[in-house]
Design a protein around this motif. Structure first.
Motif, short mmCIF file in Angstrom:
data_model
loop_
_atom_site.label_atom_id
_atom_site.label_comp_id
_atom_site.label_asym_id
_atom_site.label_seq_id
_atom_site.Cartn_x
_atom_site.Cartn_y
_atom_site.Cartn_z
N UNK A 104 -32.46 10.88 20.00
CA UNK A 104 -32.61 10.29 18.67
C UNK A 104 -31.92 11.16 17.62
N UNK A 105 -32.03 12.47 17.76
CA UNK A 105 -31.31 13.37 16.85
C UNK A 105 -29.80 13.19 16.99
N UNK A 106 -29.33 13.02 18.22
CA UNK A 106 -27.89 12.81 18.43
C UNK A 106 -27.43 11.51 17.77
N UNK A 107 -28.23 10.45 17.90
CA UNK A 107 -27.88 9.18 17.23
C UNK A 107 -27.80 9.38 15.72
N UNK A 108 -28.75 10.11 15.19
CA UNK A 108 -28.78 10.36 13.75
C UNK A 108 -27.57 11.19 13.32
N UNK A 109 -27.19 12.17 14.12
CA UNK A 109 -26.00 12.98 13.82
C UNK A 109 -24.75 12.11 13.83
N UNK A 110 -24.66 11.20 14.79
CA UNK A 110 -23.52 10.28 14.83
C UNK A 110 -23.47 9.43 13.56
N UNK A 111 -24.62 8.87 13.20
CA UNK A 111 -24.67 8.02 12.00
C UNK A 111 -24.33 8.82 10.75
N UNK A 112 -24.81 10.04 10.69
CA UNK A 112 -24.51 10.92 9.55
C UNK A 112 -23.02 11.20 9.47
#
Length: 137
Positions: free
Chosen positions: A10-18
């Motif tokens: 989930x953190x990786x998804x958020x980093x991608x979106x960021x």
């Protein structure tokens, strides 16, 4: 699947979106926009950055990292306060059924593909940085 692994995905998804949103912010630098539109875009970036920190804290807590070790790099003096802020979320993630965690982790391969498309020479060299998590138990 463990709650810690799901939090890291989930953190990786958020980093991608960021990252995607930050790139878009660069793209609108000279755009004809109102001050409100520019500030809203900036706030979206700040919100995603805060979400990334939160998911990273969750992952560390779920991995068993002691709260003093989590609080220190957050520049927080009281580990108990940090623990209190995340206690309910940590408990919710720990209680999540296995099938729900597995479903929530779907798409990890897409994150690997995204990373491969955007990887720079100075980035860590890993072909499957997210799906490698799935081999952990």
């Amino acid at each position: 699947m463990t709650p810690e692994i799901l939090a890291r995905i989930t953190a990786a998804r958020t980093a991608r979106d960021l990252s995607d949103l930050a790139r878009q912010a660069v793209g609108i630098t000279a755009a004809d926009m109102s001050p409100a539109e520019r500030l809203i875009a900036a706030r979206r970036l700040r919100k995603l950055a805060a979400d990334f920190v939160d998911y990273t804290v969750m992952a560390e807590a779920l991995a068993g990292t002691p709260w003093p070790e989590i609080a220190e790099p957050l520049s927080r003096r009281d580990p108990g306060t940090v623990e209190g802020e995340y206690a309910e979320s940590v408990a919710d993630w720990q209680a999540m059924p296995e099938d729900q965690m597995t479903a929530a982790a779907e798409g990890a391969e897409d994150l690997d593909a995204w990373y491969a498309r955007h990887q720079e020479d100075t980035d860590p060299t890993s072909e499957t940085p997210v799906t490698d998590l799935l081999n952990r138990r």
